[in-house]
Design an enzyme around this catalytic site. Structure first.
Site, PDB file in Angstrom:
ATOM      1  N   SER A  72       0.905  -1.240   0.125  1.00 27.36           N
ATOM      2  CA  SER A  72      -0.119  -0.017  -0.032  1.00 27.36           C
ATOM      3  C   SER A  72       0.819   1.177  -0.022  1.00 27.36           C
ATOM      4  O   SER A  72       1.771   1.437  -0.857  1.00 27.36           O
ATOM      5  CB  SER A  72      -1.015  -0.256   1.256  1.00 27.36           C
ATOM      6  OG  SER A  72      -1.920   0.840   1.052  1.00 27.36           O
ATOM      7  N   ASP A 216      -5.758  -3.512  -2.834  1.00 27.71           N
ATOM      8  CA  ASP A 216      -4.895  -3.244  -1.839  1.00 27.71           C
ATOM      9  C   ASP A 216      -4.275  -4.673  -1.308  1.00 27.71           C
ATOM     10  O   ASP A 216      -4.928  -5.427  -0.695  1.00 27.71           O
ATOM     11  CB  ASP A 216      -5.511  -2.356  -0.581  1.00 27.71           C
ATOM     12  CG  ASP A 216      -4.303  -1.709   0.129  1.00 27.71           C
ATOM     13  OD1 ASP A 216      -3.679  -2.319   1.001  1.00 27.71           O
ATOM     14  OD2 ASP A 216      -4.356  -0.306   0.146  1.00 27.71           O
TER      15      ASP A 216
END
Length: 732
Positions: A72, A216
């Site tokens: 991320s 993600d």
């Protein structure tokens, strides 16, 4: 004798050679067994600013980094650092970003026409649709602006498809949306890999790579220590910015709930990986969430990252010295100058018909075998996205002296349903429903239909064909209901309801991206409704007018609401063909507004507005009205003025100047002081019998997710009463 000496010398030579070979072998073995350090950067949204602070300290202590693994926000910081940027440059990049724009679907204002700017600023929600149903994206944000930044920062590495070949070997983690499995991204197009790893579900649309829809990586592996070890790292420096599980009191909003859910899903894996960290760095992140993206937060969290790294620095230095670890000599990768010139030899397009993209690229001036600057290229991509025809526009530069420009787009569903909500003290609650249809097979064609549902409704349909600087077509049919007022000594004495049916047919041309010229004819049909109070002297009757008009608009404001720089200028003339009594009427209007920031918190705004009537005996419908804080002007004869009620002064020609000083107290909270000066007269051009008026206002505003929330308190020398005004939501 000679033979014996020869044999003896050969033995010594062979022994010497064997000795040196063995020595070099041992040296090589020692070098190859020297431990490798892996840096692991966890996910955590805006809290990842702390990663930059950690990197600053590691650089300062000359701790060598052999591998980087991130998830991320960790993939973004890690991926850019792996390209060879130093921590000081990373810090500048982070602090200079307009995070509100970067993490949005906003078009760059300089590439959006004035018409589209105002149109896009009216809605709270928008949904694409086809003939049968709404087509909802799997994320609110398409990530275009972030992707443009990643592509720019990684120029020079667009052809490095194996991330182990970067200056520092790198990988990042994503999640396969269909299977829920972990996906290791260590090959491919680096900007796209970083974009996939940061795609928080529901917030960002998923990213397609090799047929997989990726989101993600924090869902499955938010602290990829295990992946850094598999890369070859023997020693792990792990930076942990993950949230602890929050209490019910901490779950105050959607960002906190999303963060909590992400923590649940990847917590077991993260706890296992944390046990394998040799040097654990945990910055103090309390008080900040994954959504705290702004420059002030960046500065604070970078410092906290430095503080956390310094707490373990003595141990790292002992490790460095005991193992005689030396950071590799490395050429620092600097930001590429935007004036750098490129030669584009080929243009390859995926995701749409080549003819369509060629048309828009032609509009930007990007052509084959042409030398262009990097700034020109970046602006061309932004302009292409700002046409509204594509959900995203990605680009890749490959080749050495002559570049191949690879453009990847995804066509946007051009039929949109839009909605907005608004409330203000004058016109009360209103809801706007809009349907916009673009015909992609006919460039620049658009149909837009509005329904404003309120006590005083408005319905309109607009059809336009935009052909750039070449003349296009514009038409509009609108019905709007409103009311006129009559005041005496600041008190309302009469109110007349009325309606307008307006038809326009015109030719228009976009001289530049920000400048539009319109020339056409119109019909205005006014009808009166009920009247309340003293209407003596009004002498108003139903009337239909036929007109010729011309208008020019130039809008370079950076934002519609709370602008910090730019200019907005418009001017127009309207000639009434059938005013009656053989008295032709020409109405001219002019508006100028300028915004200029004097610091990062203070903005000055100054404006001039005028409406001049040439001729005699104009109808009541064409007189000028001064007063109120309204920012909508369907009748085209109302001018806002602090300290007056809406449409309080009824006059002929009018002019007003305004100076506003606005202070940004916090990221989205503003206060401003406003001074107005006005002149008005019943005489043409205000050459005689002018009256002057002064107005003063104090305004507080919050730029909320549902639109501006504003409270205004104002007064004038004309009416000393303090007038409050409350507005909620976008204007329409």
């Amino acid at each position: 004798m000679f033979i014996q000496q020869f044999h003896s010398r050969m033995k010594r030579l062979i022994i010497t050679v064997i000795y040196f070979c063995f020595a070099f072998y041992l040296f090589g073995q020692a070098a190859s067994t020297k431990p490798k350090i892996g840096l692991v950067l966890s996910g955590g949204g805006a809290k990842g600013f702390a990663h930059v602070g950690v990197l600053k300290v590691l650089e300062e202590a000359k701790i060598p980094i052999d591998y980087i693994a991130g998830t991320s926000i960790g993939s973004i910081v890690g991926g850019i650092y792996a390209c060879g940027y130093d921590a000081a440059t990373l810090e500048k990049i982070v602090k200079r970003q307009d995070w509100g724009t970067l993490l949005s679907n906003e078009y760059k204002p300089e590439f959006v026409t004035p018409f589209d700017k105002m149109d896009e600023s009216r809605y709270n929600v928008s949904f694409p649709f086809d003939q049968k149903k709404l087509n909802l994206s799997n994320g609110v944000l398409n990530g275009q602006n972030a992707m443009e930044l990643f592509s720019y920062l990684t120029i020079g590495f667009h052809e490095v498809y194996d991330f182990s070949k970067l200056p520092i070997p790198f990988l990042c983690i994503a999640t396969d949306l269909t299977s829920g499995e972990e996906v290791v991204l260590d090959k491919g197009y680096l900007p796209k890999a970083m974009r996939a790893s940061m795609s928080i579900p529901a917030a960002f649309a998923s990213t397609e790579i090799n047929g997989q829809m990726l989101v993600d990586g924090g869902i499955v592996n938010n602290y990829p220590v295990d992946r850094a070890l598999r890369m070859g790292a023997n020693i792990i420096i792990g930076v942990d910015i993950m949230d602890s599980l929050m209490t019910p009191e901490d779950l105050k909003g959607i960002p906190e709930v999303v963060s909590q859910m992400m923590n649940f899903m990847g917590r077991q894996k993260s706890n296992q990986n944390a046990k394998r960290v040799d040097f654990y760095i945990r910055p103090y992140i309390h008080g900040y969430s994954a959504a705290s993206f702004n420059s002030e937060t960046a500065e604070i969290l970078i410092k906290r990252g430095e503080e956390a790294a310094r707490r373990v620095l003595p141990k790292l230095i002992r490790l460095r010295d005991s193992l005689r670890l030396v950071a590799k000599p490395q050429t620092i990768h600097h930001l590429i100058n935007k004036d750098t010139t490129l030669v584009i030899s080929q243009i390859e397009v995926t995701g749409t018909d080549r003819a369509k993209i060629a048309f828009y690229l032609g509009q930007t001036g990007i052509k084959r075998d042409q030398r262009v600057t990097l700034e020109h290229l970046k602006n061309g991509i932004s302009r292409l996205y700002s046409t509204g025809n594509y959900e995203y526009v990605n680009y890749q530069l490959v080749g050495n002296k002559k570049k191949t420009l690879k453009v990847e787009v995804k066509e946007r569903k051009n039929n949109m349903v839009n909605a907005g909500l608004h409330y203000d003290s004058d016109l009360r609650s209103a809801m706007l429903i809009n349907i916009t249809i673009r015909n992609q097979n006919f460039f620049g064609s658009r149909l837009s239909m509005d329904a404003k549902l309120s006590q005083y409704p408005m319905f309109s349909g607009q059809y336009s064909i935009d052909r750039g600087w070449k003349p296009g077509f514009y038409s509009k049919l609108m019905y709007v209901a409103d009311r006129y007022y009559r005041y005496s000594a600041g008190k309302k004495t009469a109110e007349i309801e009325m309606s307008l049916l307006n038809l326009q047919l015109a030719a228009h041309s976009f001289i530049t991206d920000a400048t539009r010229f319109t020339l056409g004819a119109s019909m205005d049909s006014y009808k009166l409704g009920s009247a309340i109070g003293d209407t003596t002297g009004y002498n108003i009757t139903n009337k239909t007018f036929f007109n010729l008009f011309a208008k020019i608009e130039h809008n370079r404001m950076d934002k519609i609401y709370f602008p910090t720089k730019g200019t907005n200028v418009s001017g127009g003339a309207k000639f009434l063909l059938n005013n009656g009594n053989n008295n032709p009427i020409l109405i001219g209007d002019f508006s100028f507004k300028r915004a200029r920031s004097v610091s990062d918190r203070i903005t000055l705004l100054y404006s001039l507005n005028s409406r001049l009537i040439f001729g005699k005996e104009e109808s009541y419908f064409h007189r000028s009205f001064l007063g109120g804080v309204q920012q909508t002007n369907y009748m085209e004869n109302n001018m806002p003025f602090n300290g007056l009620h809406r449409m309080e002064i009824n006059t002929g020609s009018v002019g007003a100047a305004r100076l506003e000083a606005r202070l940004r107290l916090w990221e989205k909270i503003y206060i401003s002081a406003v001074g107005d000066f006005g002149m008005y007269s019943e005489e043409n051009l205000m050459l005689t019998n002018q009256k002057t008026i002064y107005g003063f206002g104090l305004n507080g505003a919050f730029d909320s997710v549902v639109g501006p929330i504003e409270l205004n308190l104002s007064f004038t020398n004309f009416n000393k009463d303090i007038i409050p005004f409350l507005s909620l939501g976008y204007w329409f």
